[in-house]
Design an enzyme around this catalytic site. Structure first.
Site, PDB file in Angstrom:
ATOM      1  N   LYS A  18       0.827  -1.218   0.000  1.00 11.44           N
ATOM      2  CA  LYS A  18       0.000   0.000   0.000  1.00 11.44           C
ATOM      3  C   LYS A  18       0.861   1.268   0.000  1.00 11.44           C
ATOM      4  O   LYS A  18       0.654   2.162  -0.794  1.00 11.44           O
ATOM      5  CB  LYS A  18      -0.887   0.072   1.263  1.00 11.44           C
ATOM      6  CG  LYS A  18      -1.942  -0.983   1.377  1.00 11.44           C
ATOM      7  CD  LYS A  18      -2.927  -0.652   2.512  1.00 11.44           C
ATOM      8  CE  LYS A  18      -2.284  -0.511   3.876  1.00 11.44           C
ATOM      9  NZ  LYS A  18      -1.736  -1.723   4.464  1.00 11.44           N
TER      10      LYS A  18
ATOM     11  N   ARG B 100      -9.963   1.418   8.115  1.00  9.89           N
ATOM     12  CA  ARG B 100      -9.507   0.055   8.377  1.00  9.89           C
ATOM     13  C   ARG B 100     -10.576  -0.770   9.100  1.00  9.89           C
ATOM     14  O   ARG B 100     -10.350  -1.947   9.375  1.00  9.89           O
ATOM     15  CB  ARG B 100      -8.279   0.123   9.278  1.00  9.89           C
ATOM     16  CG  ARG B 100      -7.093  -0.626   8.702  1.00  9.89           C
ATOM     17  CD  ARG B 100      -5.875   0.000   9.301  1.00  9.89           C
ATOM     18  NE  ARG B 100      -4.734  -0.830   9.325  1.00  9.89           N
ATOM     19  CZ  ARG B 100      -3.549  -0.422   8.892  1.00  9.89           C
ATOM     20  NH1 ARG B 100      -3.388   0.755   8.349  1.00  9.89           N
ATOM     21  NH2 ARG B 100      -2.505  -1.205   9.012  1.00  9.89           N
TER      22      ARG B 100
ATOM     23  N   ARG C 129      11.275  -5.776   5.321  1.00 11.38           N
ATOM     24  CA  ARG C 129      10.900  -4.383   5.106  1.00 11.38           C
ATOM     25  C   ARG C 129      11.748  -3.444   5.968  1.00 11.38           C
ATOM     26  O   ARG C 129      12.044  -3.750   7.117  1.00 11.38           O
ATOM     27  CB  ARG C 129       9.425  -4.234   5.465  1.00 11.38           C
ATOM     28  CG  ARG C 129       8.828  -2.944   5.036  1.00 11.38           C
ATOM     29  CD  ARG C 129       7.365  -3.100   4.832  1.00 11.38           C
ATOM     30  NE  ARG C 129       6.627  -3.068   6.081  1.00 11.38           N
ATOM     31  CZ  ARG C 129       5.321  -2.806   6.127  1.00 11.38           C
ATOM     32  NH1 ARG C 129       4.665  -2.550   5.022  1.00 11.38           N
ATOM     33  NH2 ARG C 129       4.696  -2.801   7.267  1.00 11.38           N
TER      34      ARG C 129
ATOM     35  N   ARG D 217      10.703  -1.780  11.413  1.00 10.68           N
ATOM     36  CA  ARG D 217       9.646  -1.417  12.344  1.00 10.68           C
ATOM     37  C   ARG D 217       9.434  -2.526  13.378  1.00 10.68           C
ATOM     38  O   ARG D 217       9.457  -3.698  13.044  1.00 10.68           O
ATOM     39  CB  ARG D 217       8.344  -1.186  11.566  1.00 10.68           C
ATOM     40  CG  ARG D 217       8.365   0.102  10.802  1.00 10.68           C
ATOM     41  CD  ARG D 217       7.302   0.162   9.745  1.00 10.68           C
ATOM     42  NE  ARG D 217       6.010  -0.356  10.183  1.00 10.68           N
ATOM     43  CZ  ARG D 217       4.908  -0.246   9.445  1.00 10.68           C
ATOM     44  NH1 ARG D 217       4.950   0.353   8.264  1.00 10.68           N
ATOM     45  NH2 ARG D 217       3.775  -0.736   9.877  1.00 10.68           N
TER      46      ARG D 217
ATOM     47  N   ARG E  60      -1.207  -9.084  13.043  1.00 18.68           N
ATOM     48  CA  ARG E  60      -1.680  -8.027  12.140  1.00 18.68           C
ATOM     49  C   ARG E  60      -2.450  -8.609  10.963  1.00 18.68           C
ATOM     50  O   ARG E  60      -3.411  -8.012  10.484  1.00 18.68           O
ATOM     51  CB  ARG E  60      -0.494  -7.189  11.661  1.00 18.68           C
ATOM     52  CG  ARG E  60       0.159  -6.415  12.800  1.00 18.68           C
ATOM     53  CD  ARG E  60       1.475  -5.811  12.389  1.00 18.68           C
ATOM     54  NE  ARG E  60       1.306  -4.743  11.431  1.00 18.68           N
ATOM     55  CZ  ARG E  60       2.216  -4.393  10.536  1.00 18.68           C
ATOM     56  NH1 ARG E  60       3.350  -5.051  10.468  1.00 18.68           N
ATOM     57  NH2 ARG E  60       1.991  -3.402   9.718  1.00 18.68           N
TER      58      ARG E  60
HETATM   59  P1  AMP Z   1       0.489   0.650   8.773  1.00 20.64           P
HETATM   60  O1  AMP Z   1       1.751   1.435   8.656  1.00 20.64           O
HETATM   61  O2  AMP Z   1      -0.586   1.145   7.851  1.00 20.64           O
HETATM   62  O3  AMP Z   1       0.706  -0.833   8.645  1.00 20.64           O
HETATM   63  O4  AMP Z   1      -0.063   0.911  10.268  1.00 20.64           O
HETATM   64  C1  AMP Z   1       0.690   0.527  11.394  1.00 20.64           C
HETATM   65  C2  AMP Z   1      -0.208   0.442  12.608  1.00 20.64           C
HETATM   66  O5  AMP Z   1      -0.817   1.710  12.879  1.00 20.64           O
HETATM   67  C3  AMP Z   1      -1.368  -0.539  12.511  1.00 20.64           C
HETATM   68  O6  AMP Z   1      -0.984  -1.865  12.775  1.00 20.64           O
HETATM   69  C4  AMP Z   1      -2.315   0.023  13.578  1.00 20.64           C
HETATM   70  O7  AMP Z   1      -1.865  -0.282  14.879  1.00 20.64           O
HETATM   71  C5  AMP Z   1      -2.130   1.525  13.388  1.00 20.64           C
HETATM   72  N1  AMP Z   1      -3.091   2.064  12.386  1.00 20.64           N
HETATM   73  C6  AMP Z   1      -2.804   2.594  11.164  1.00 20.64           C
HETATM   74  N2  AMP Z   1      -3.916   2.988  10.527  1.00 20.64           N
HETATM   75  C7  AMP Z   1      -4.941   2.708  11.364  1.00 20.64           C
HETATM   76  C8  AMP Z   1      -6.362   2.849  11.287  1.00 20.64           C
HETATM   77  N3  AMP Z   1      -6.958   3.374  10.196  1.00 20.64           N
HETATM   78  N4  AMP Z   1      -7.095   2.435  12.353  1.00 20.64           N
HETATM   79  C9  AMP Z   1      -6.529   1.922  13.452  1.00 20.64           C
HETATM   80  N5  AMP Z   1      -5.217   1.742  13.590  1.00 20.64           N
HETATM   81  C10 AMP Z   1      -4.419   2.123  12.569  1.00 20.64           C
END
Ligand code: AMP
Length: 210
Positions: free
Chosen positions: A13, A88, A123, A156, A167
């Site tokens: 993404k 999400r 990553r 990360r 996740r």
């Molecule tokens: P990402 O970088 O998009 O994989 O997001 C990393 C983490 O941020 C996720 O595993 C969630 O803990 C949190 N997060 C990101 N976007 C959202 C969202 N829209 N709703 C809730 N938690 C989020």
């Protein structure tokens, strides 16, 4: 163009959002990146957010919705944007509609779970500008150094093996139902994630008609 990108963690993404952003000149807005910035500030809100991220859980919907509302009010969003990682959950999608967010398309990135694990463990991310890399599929010119800003590349915490499965489960139970939600509205397009980023980008641009 206003666009939502859905997909499992590690489905590409963030990488594809950057490509679309460069092509169309609109910002890619990553809720994950905004949250990680808050965590880095070390405020009480940041410390609370860190617990959710590092355990592989989602932050509460109301926190995320307020964050998005604030970000979309910035002037750079006036000609369109790409939402990477929001919504999400179904309540977030419903809140987006109530906020008046009307997207042109919702792109779902399709990648098998087995490939996700390989991807996430390799990553890396620039700790300064958050540009994404991969040690195998998208390596920087110089090991562990960002091509764009010479920042240091880091892994990360939530890309550690025990958090990855969690996740993925969260994605399948809470986020994947959004595909049906948007399909019913006639907004959903899908692209497969290929091993080569450029192949994925070609498919993404094609399904988006850009
Ligand atoms: P990402 O970088 O998009 O994989 O997001 C990393 C983490 O941020 C996720 O595993 C969630 O803990 C949190 N997060 C990101 N976007 C959202 C969202 N829209 N709703 C809730 N938690 C989020």
């Amino acid at each position: 163009m206003k666009l939502i990108i859905l997909g499992a963690p590690g489905s590409g993404k963030g990488t594809q959002a950057e490509k679309i952003s460069q092509k169309l000149g609109i910002p890619a807005i990553s809720t994950g990146a905004i949250i990680r910035e808050t965590v880095a500030e070390g405020t009480p809100a940041g410390k609370a957010a860190q617990k959710y991220i590092e355990s592989g859980n989602l932050l509460p919907d109301d926190v995320i919705i307020a964050m998005i509302e604030e970000r979309l009010a910035q002037p750079d969003c006036s000609n369109g944007y790409i939402l990477d990682g929001f919504p999400r959950t179904l309540p977030q999608a419903e809140a987006a509609e109530k906020m008046g967010i009307e997207v042109d398309k919702v792109l779902s990135m399709e990648v098998a779970d087995s490939a996700i694990v390989e991807r996430l463990s390799g990553r890396r991310e620039c700790e300064a500008c958050h540009t994404p890399y991969h040690v195998l599929f998208n390596a920087p010119a110089k090991e562990n150094v960002c091509d764009k800003c010479a920042g240091r590349l880091i892994c990360r915490k939530d890309d550690e093996p025990e958090t990855i499965q969690k996740r993925l489960n969260v994605y399948h139970t809470q986020t994947e139902p959004l595909k049906e939600f948007y399909e019913k509205k006639g907004l959903l397009v899908t692209a497969r994630g290929h091993e080569e980023i450029s192949d994925t980008t070609k498919e993404v641009f094609s399904v988006l008609g850009i």
